[in-house]
Every structure is written in C-alpha cells, then in structure tokens.
Design a protein around this motif. Structure first.
Motif, PDB file in Angstrom:
ATOM      1  N   ALA A 248       0.805  -1.225   0.000  1.00 18.46           N
ATOM      2  CA  ALA A 248       0.000   0.000   0.000  1.00 18.46           C
ATOM      3  C   ALA A 248       0.836   1.272   0.000  1.00 18.46           C
ATOM      4  N   GLY A 249       2.174   1.151   0.144  1.00 17.78           N
ATOM      5  CA  GLY A 249       3.020   2.340   0.193  1.00 17.78           C
ATOM      6  C   GLY A 249       2.857   3.139   1.465  1.00 17.78           C
ATOM      7  N   LEU A 250       2.354   2.502   2.540  1.00 22.01           N
ATOM      8  CA  LEU A 250       2.045   3.209   3.785  1.00 22.01           C
ATOM      9  C   LEU A 250       3.032   2.857   4.899  1.00 22.01           C
ATOM     10  N   PHE A 251       3.355   3.849   5.702  1.00 27.94           N
ATOM     11  CA  PHE A 251       4.173   3.615   6.894  1.00 27.94           C
ATOM     12  C   PHE A 251       3.777   4.625   7.965  1.00 27.94           C
ATOM     13  N   GLU A 252       4.135   4.307   9.198  1.00 33.05           N
ATOM     14  CA  GLU A 252       3.905   5.221  10.315  1.00 33.05           C
ATOM     15  C   GLU A 252       5.252   5.684  10.857  1.00 33.05           C
ATOM     16  N   GLN A 253       5.228   6.744  11.618  1.00 34.46           N
ATOM     17  CA  GLN A 253       6.472   7.289  12.152  1.00 34.46           C
ATOM     18  C   GLN A 253       7.209   6.285  13.020  1.00 34.46           C
ATOM     19  N   VAL A 254       6.462   5.389  13.657  1.00 32.91           N
ATOM     20  CA  VAL A 254       7.091   4.398  14.532  1.00 32.91           C
ATOM     21  C   VAL A 254       8.069   3.508  13.755  1.00 32.91           C
ATOM     22  N   LEU A 255       7.805   3.303  12.448  1.00 32.11           N
ATOM     23  CA  LEU A 255       8.727   2.505  11.633  1.00 32.11           C
ATOM     24  C   LEU A 255      10.061   3.232  11.481  1.00 32.11           C
ATOM     25  N   HIS A 278       7.136  18.494   2.799  1.00 28.16           N
ATOM     26  CA  HIS A 278       7.453  19.782   2.177  1.00 28.16           C
ATOM     27  C   HIS A 278       7.859  19.604   0.717  1.00 28.16           C
ATOM     28  N   LEU A 279       8.560  18.520   0.420  1.00 31.22           N
ATOM     29  CA  LEU A 279       9.031  18.245  -0.940  1.00 31.22           C
ATOM     30  C   LEU A 279       8.003  17.472  -1.769  1.00 31.22           C
ATOM     31  N   HIS A 280       6.834  17.190  -1.181  1.00 26.55           N
ATOM     32  CA  HIS A 280       5.742  16.467  -1.855  1.00 26.55           C
ATOM     33  C   HIS A 280       6.173  15.075  -2.320  1.00 26.55           C
ATOM     34  N   ILE A 281       6.989  14.420  -1.498  1.00 28.25           N
ATOM     35  CA  ILE A 281       7.392  13.044  -1.775  1.00 28.25           C
ATOM     36  C   ILE A 281       6.452  12.071  -1.065  1.00 28.25           C
ATOM     37  N   ILE A 282       5.856  12.505   0.051  1.00 28.71           N
ATOM     38  CA  ILE A 282       4.870  11.692   0.762  1.00 28.71           C
ATOM     39  C   ILE A 282       3.632  12.535   1.043  1.00 28.71           C
ATOM     40  N   SER A 283       2.529  11.843   1.307  1.00 30.17           N
ATOM     41  CA  SER A 283       1.281  12.499   1.726  1.00 30.17           C
ATOM     42  C   SER A 283       0.849  11.940   3.069  1.00 30.17           C
ATOM     43  N   LYS A 284       0.291  12.808   3.898  1.00 30.72           N
ATOM     44  CA  LYS A 284      -0.221  12.381   5.201  1.00 30.72           C
ATOM     45  C   LYS A 284      -1.659  11.909   5.036  1.00 30.72           C
ATOM     46  N   LEU A 285      -1.953  10.711   5.558  1.00 30.62           N
ATOM     47  CA  LEU A 285      -3.301  10.157   5.494  1.00 30.62           C
ATOM     48  C   LEU A 285      -3.841   9.987   6.907  1.00 30.62           C
ATOM     49  N   LYS A 286      -4.975  10.586   7.167  1.00 29.84           N
ATOM     50  CA  LYS A 286      -5.581  10.452   8.489  1.00 29.84           C
ATOM     51  C   LYS A 286      -6.453   9.202   8.511  1.00 29.84           C
ATOM     52  N   SER A 287      -6.098   8.275   9.384  1.00 29.00           N
ATOM     53  CA  SER A 287      -6.821   7.011   9.479  1.00 29.00           C
ATOM     54  C   SER A 287      -8.033   7.144  10.391  1.00 29.00           C
ATOM     55  N   GLN A 288      -9.152   6.561   9.961  1.00 31.41           N
ATOM     56  CA  GLN A 288     -10.360   6.556  10.787  1.00 31.41           C
ATOM     57  C   GLN A 288     -10.299   5.449  11.841  1.00 31.41           C
ATOM     58  N   VAL A 289      -9.336   4.533  11.673  1.00 31.40           N
ATOM     59  CA  VAL A 289      -9.244   3.372  12.568  1.00 31.40           C
ATOM     60  C   VAL A 289      -8.054   3.500  13.507  1.00 31.40           C
ATOM     61  N   LEU A 290      -6.889   3.841  12.937  1.00 29.85           N
ATOM     62  CA  LEU A 290      -5.666   3.881  13.727  1.00 29.85           C
ATOM     63  C   LEU A 290      -5.518   5.218  14.449  1.00 29.85           C
ATOM     64  N   VAL A 291      -4.900   5.164  15.596  1.00 27.72           N
ATOM     65  CA  VAL A 291      -4.663   6.386  16.373  1.00 27.72           C
ATOM     66  C   VAL A 291      -3.578   7.219  15.715  1.00 27.72           C
ATOM     67  N   ARG A 292      -2.534   6.551  15.209  1.00 23.31           N
ATOM     68  CA  ARG A 292      -1.408   7.261  14.609  1.00 23.31           C
ATOM     69  C   ARG A 292      -1.678   7.560  13.133  1.00 23.31           C
ATOM     70  N   ASP A 293      -1.102   8.639  12.654  1.00 21.33           N
ATOM     71  CA  ASP A 293      -1.220   8.997  11.241  1.00 21.33           C
ATOM     72  C   ASP A 293      -0.341   8.089  10.397  1.00 21.33           C
ATOM     73  N   SER A 294      -0.805   7.820   9.176  1.00 15.37           N
ATOM     74  CA  SER A 294      -0.012   7.066   8.212  1.00 15.37           C
ATOM     75  C   SER A 294       0.476   8.015   7.134  1.00 15.37           C
ATOM     76  N   TYR A 295       1.547   7.606   6.471  1.00 11.74           N
ATOM     77  CA  TYR A 295       2.114   8.414   5.400  1.00 11.74           C
ATOM     78  C   TYR A 295       2.230   7.554   4.140  1.00 11.74           C
ATOM     79  N   PHE A 296       1.871   8.148   3.013  1.00 10.44           N
ATOM     80  CA  PHE A 296       1.844   7.434   1.746  1.00 10.44           C
ATOM     81  C   PHE A 296       3.081   7.790   0.937  1.00 10.44           C
ATOM     82  N   LEU A 297       3.883   6.772   0.600  1.00  7.60           N
ATOM     83  CA  LEU A 297       5.121   6.921  -0.165  1.00  7.60           C
ATOM     84  C   LEU A 297       4.976   6.159  -1.483  1.00  7.60           C
ATOM     85  N   PRO A 298       4.561   6.812  -2.571  1.00  7.03           N
ATOM     86  CA  PRO A 298       4.310   6.102  -3.841  1.00  7.03           C
ATOM     87  C   PRO A 298       5.506   5.324  -4.358  1.00  7.03           C
TER      88      PRO A 298
END
Length: 546
Positions: A248-255, A278-298
């Motif tokens: 899915a190209g997703l990771f959390e800061q904990v990784l 800032h460089l538009h390499i990743i996007s922040k995705l707010k999860s409706q299920v998880l407490v922590r935010d996920s980030y999308f890295l294409p």
C-alpha cells in the motif's frame, strides 16, 4: 548490489528497467531542466551535460585483465551511443571523452576502502573539471567561500548542523551577522550540494545529504528484502509493517524510529517526515481506525504490470509528451518524461482540493494510479499511467467532463515540473495513426488540429469525438451551462476558453487578459519568463491562476 553502512544487499530483482533505459531516462530528464538561476555566475553552459559512470569495473578486470577491460569499456561505449540505444538528438548532451575515447568512465563504486574511494572521487572530479564545455564559473564572494569550508569542518562527524549553531559560531569566528548567514546558506543551497530548508523546524543545514538518502534507502529496501535481512535495517520491524509498505506504500512514524543507526540529534523521524511532506514526496493520510497517522510513499509501491481493465473506457487516451529543441527554427523532438515527475504528480494530485479523489480497489503502483474522481457528485474512474516515453490518461466518465480532467492533470503536471525546476515543455498528443516509434499526433488546441511529430501521416479526424472531447469539441460541451449569476471558478476554464475563441480573442493580448483576471504584475512577468514567445501557453497559465 548496493551497500548500506558497509553491508551489501541485492537490488530489487523484479526491477523492470535496463541500464540503457535508465541511461536514456536520465539524459532526457537533464534536457528538460531549466538553467540554474544563481547569483554571481560569470559563465554558464548552454545546457546541462551528463557524465556516465560504468560501475563494477573491478569485476570486469577480474574476469579478464586491465588491457582487455579497457577495450571492453570502449566497445560498451560504442553500443551505448549507437542510434538504436539513445535518442540521436540527446547525443550532444553527453560528455564524449570521459575516459579516453569512451563516454563511460569506469569505476568500482562498491570500493570498501575509504582512501581508495576518495582517490576515485578525485579522478572523476579532475576528468569532469577538464570538460570546459560544461564548466560553470561563479565569482563566489570570499566570505561565502570561507563560510562553505567552515561548514564542512563543523559538520565533519555527522553531516549536518543547526542554523542556530551556525549563527553563533560564525558570529564569533567569521564576524558574520544572522542576515549574512541567511544569505550565504541560500546561496550554497542553490549552487552546491548543501541543503537548507528554512521552512522546516528545527532549521538544519545538511553539508552531506547522505543522511537523508540513508533513510530513504532503508525504507525502500524494506519493500524487497526478506524478513531476517530487514532486522539489520530496522530493529524489531514486523512483517505487517513490511507488507503494508510494499503493498500500500504506507508507513507510520514508529517505523522510522526503528532505524536507530540513521537518525542523530536534531535529525529525527519527525523532521524527516516534515521534509518529505514539504518536498511532496509523501502524503499524510488520516486514518479513521488507527490512532497514529499514516504516510503514503508512492515510490515504495511495485511497478505497474499492465493489469488495469480499461476496456470499458470509450474515450481515447490523452497523452502528455515532452518536447525539446536546441534552436528556435529546428524541429522539436520527443524526450522521455522528466525523471521523478510522476511521484510528485501522484502526491500533488492526491493533495489538491478542487476535486474529491479516492483510490479505487485496484492495486496501487509507483508508476500508475487508478482513482475515483467526483465531478458534480458523479463518481468517475481516472487511470494515469507513466509509460516513460509519455504519460497516458484514461477517463471513463461523461465526455463533457474530459476538459475539466485535462485542466486538472495539466495544472498538476505544471506544479510538479516547477518543483524539480523542469521546463513546462509538455504538450497534449494522441498516438500516431501509423504507429511510428517516437511519433505522436501533437495537438494544436488553438487551431483544433493534431499533426504528427515525425511522419507524414494525416492528422486525427476532426469528427473523432472520442479524441476531441478532451478539448470540448463535441456536441454536449456545455457552453450554455455558464449562467450570468454564477461566480466563475476553475471548473469553468474550458468554457471560458471556448467563449474567448468565439469572440476572436487574440493570444497576443494575454498580459491584459491576466490583469483583467486580477493576477499580480509579478505573477504575469513570471509566466512571461516561463513561456517566452509562447502566447498560447501564457493564456493557459493565466487561466490556471484564476
């Protein structure tokens, strides 16, 4: 093979690109770059040039001997530069005698000995410095030059330093004020490999950007190494984290926090995430299920495998093709899509607010995406595929929406081009009717025709609504939909253009047109600089700035 902190790893064995394809890709991308705009330039080359490194030279010598290895390099060079391997008009953008009569400068890039690596680096720099046709001369103020040497000394151990530390040290040692430091940092950021992003807190100065590259290398390596190997990259990484990143190209800061050997002091996972956003390499995705935010890295996603079902799409695909010409009266040539532009395009498209978009249930890929886009409440499917020679767009919605989709894609590509300092030299096109390689039917929107780039084929039929619907040239284009009491916005761009055309508007009047739209004078001068002698492009950009 590649190495992280002295440990060797195999590259992605499923990688779809040959060395020659990457070579063409890089050279084409360089041809699309804008000239570097930095102060104190005394002499600047007409355009950028590529210097070709041949890796694993040590292996070649081991298999034969040094004399035969040198002969082999020359043979490889001749094959690489043959018309069947490189676009002929790009030959003048490659340093021709990097190593004797070869364009390839052989080197052992996996040399473990640091002393030998330094020697190799110096050899390469000496060779490049003798290529006078690509040498840039900058009259650097003495204070800036001393400042750069001072930074190198200050960051010798960790590769970066905080701006506050720089200001304090320079005040005492170099008698530089905070204002002087700011000017010097921006100059070095624009003209050297030093990186400085003042918008991101804490304000860090990277004299050696390797720290940033190390984190990206660790992240991407997790998408194709096995689970035991992954433990040497990220402490206690889980299989679910690896799978989520790869599929899915997703990771959390904990990784990122598990990359314990990479981050240091003020260079933290939090800073790294802010930098990539800032460089538009990743996007922040707010999860409706998880407490922590996920980030999308294409770029973590797998390569496209041609499995999108587009048989239900009735409109013909629209192409985005990049053209380059050396001189004004020379014919234009097609080059490959600029390197790195698709990932930026991916993120910009997801972050735009004009239309609601969602991923479909199809798999995600790093070089292709399938999105649901909502226009006037109707859900349509948008397929965008990076074919490297061009970017291809499919749309399964009503034909009357095609111009709006084209405006969205064009605006997003323009933003992505600006982010990597690439020229906005892309055009719309359709496939060549004769199916000639590197030939496209280039669209001239003003005259509503499409001319083939290389061959003498007849253009796309004016009655082919499945093509021309992208430009509103079909029965239900909806010019009448603009009501007098509705405030115009970007969804009306196509209709406005059609009305201007009906009113015999001249593109030469674009500057007054922009002022009438309420654009600032500086904005219009910037557009004029980006589109010299291209009044049609200026009108398009004025409309996009509404």
């Amino acid at each position: 093979m590649y190495r992280i902190n002295g440990q060797e790893f195999k590259c992605d064995e499923k990688m779809k690109y040959s060395n020659r394809k990457i070579f063409n890709f890089v050279v084409s991308s360089a041809s699309a770059q804008k000239p570097i705009d930095i102060p104190f330039v005394k002499h600047q080359p007409k355009h950028s040039m590529s210097f070709v490194l041949g890796t694993h030279y040590d292996v070649l010598i081991e298999r034969t001997n040094k004399k035969d290895a040198e002969t082999k390099v020359v043979e490889m060079s001749e094959k690489l530069m043959s018309p069947t391997n490189i676009l002929p008009h790009l030959e003048c953008r490659i340093i021709s005698k990097a190593y004797g009569n070869s364009v390839i400068h052989p080197v052992d890039t996996l040399q473990e000995d640091s002393v030998e690596r330094t020697k190799n680096s110096r050899k390469i720099l000496e060779t490049m410095s003798k290529c006078t046709e690509v040498t840039m001369e900058i009259e650097v103020p003495m204070r800036c030059f001393v400042f750069e040497l001072y930074l190198e000394e200050k960051t010798k151990n960790k590769g970066f330093v905080t701006k506050d530390e720089v200001i304090q040290s320079c005040k005492e040692d170099l008698y530089m004020s905070e204002h002087d430091v700011e000017i010097a940092l921006k100059f070095l950021h624009n003209s050297t490999i030093i990186l400085y992003y003042p918008e991101i807190e804490p304000q860090l100065v990277f004299v050696n950007p390797q720290k940033i590259l190390d984190v990206l290398s660790h992240l991407l390596a997790l998408t194709y190494v096995d689970y035991p190997t992954a433990q040497s990259l990220a402490t206690d990484v889980t299989e679910s984290e690896m799978k989520r990143l790869k599929k899915a190209g997703l990771f959390e800061q904990v990784l990122l926090e598990k990359f314990k050997k990479v981050f240091l002091d003020d260079f933290t996972p939090d800073y790294f995430i802010n930098l990539l956003q800032h460089l538009h390499i990743i996007s922040k995705l707010k999860s409706q299920v998880l407490v922590r935010d996920s980030y999308f890295l294409p770029s973590a996603l797998p390569a496209y495998n041609n499995n999108y079902d587009i048989t239900n799409v009735t409109t013909k695909p629209l192409y985005y093709v990049w053209l380059e010409q050396e001189d004004e009266w020379e014919s234009k040539n097609a080059v490959l899509a600029p390197q790195g532009i698709f990932i930026l395009f991916y993120v910009h498209l997801l972050e735009q607010k004009e239309y609601k978009v969602e991923f479909t249930r199809h798999p995600k890929y790093r070089n292709a995406l399938s999105l649901w886009i909502y226009i006037e409440g109707k859900r349509c499917t948008l397929y965008i595929i990076n074919c490297y020679e061009h970017i291809k767009v499919y749309f399964d919605g009503p034909k009357r929406y095609c111009p709006q989709v084209r405006e969205l894609i064009t605006t997003t590509i323009n933003k992505s081009s600006d982010a990597i300092s690439a020229k906005r030299n892309h055009v719309n096109a359709f496939p060549c009717p004769n199916k000639e390689e590197q030939c496209y039917c280039i669209v001239d929107e003003e005259y509503q025709v499409a001319n083939c780039l290389l061959c003498d084929s007849s253009d796309i039929s004016e009655k082919d609504e499945m093509c021309w619907c992208w430009f509103g040239l079909e029965s239900d284009s909806g010019l009448a939909d603009i009501k007098k009491d509705i405030l115009l916005n970007t969804t009306h761009l196509h209709d406005v253009r059609m009305l201007l055309k009906e009113g015999k508007f001249s593109n030469a009047e674009w500057f007054d047109f922009g002022l009438g739209l309420g654009l600032y004078y500086d904005t219009l001068k910037s557009i004029e600089k980006d589109y010299p002698r291209d009044t049609k492009g200026c009108v398009r950009e004025c409309s996009g700035e509404m």
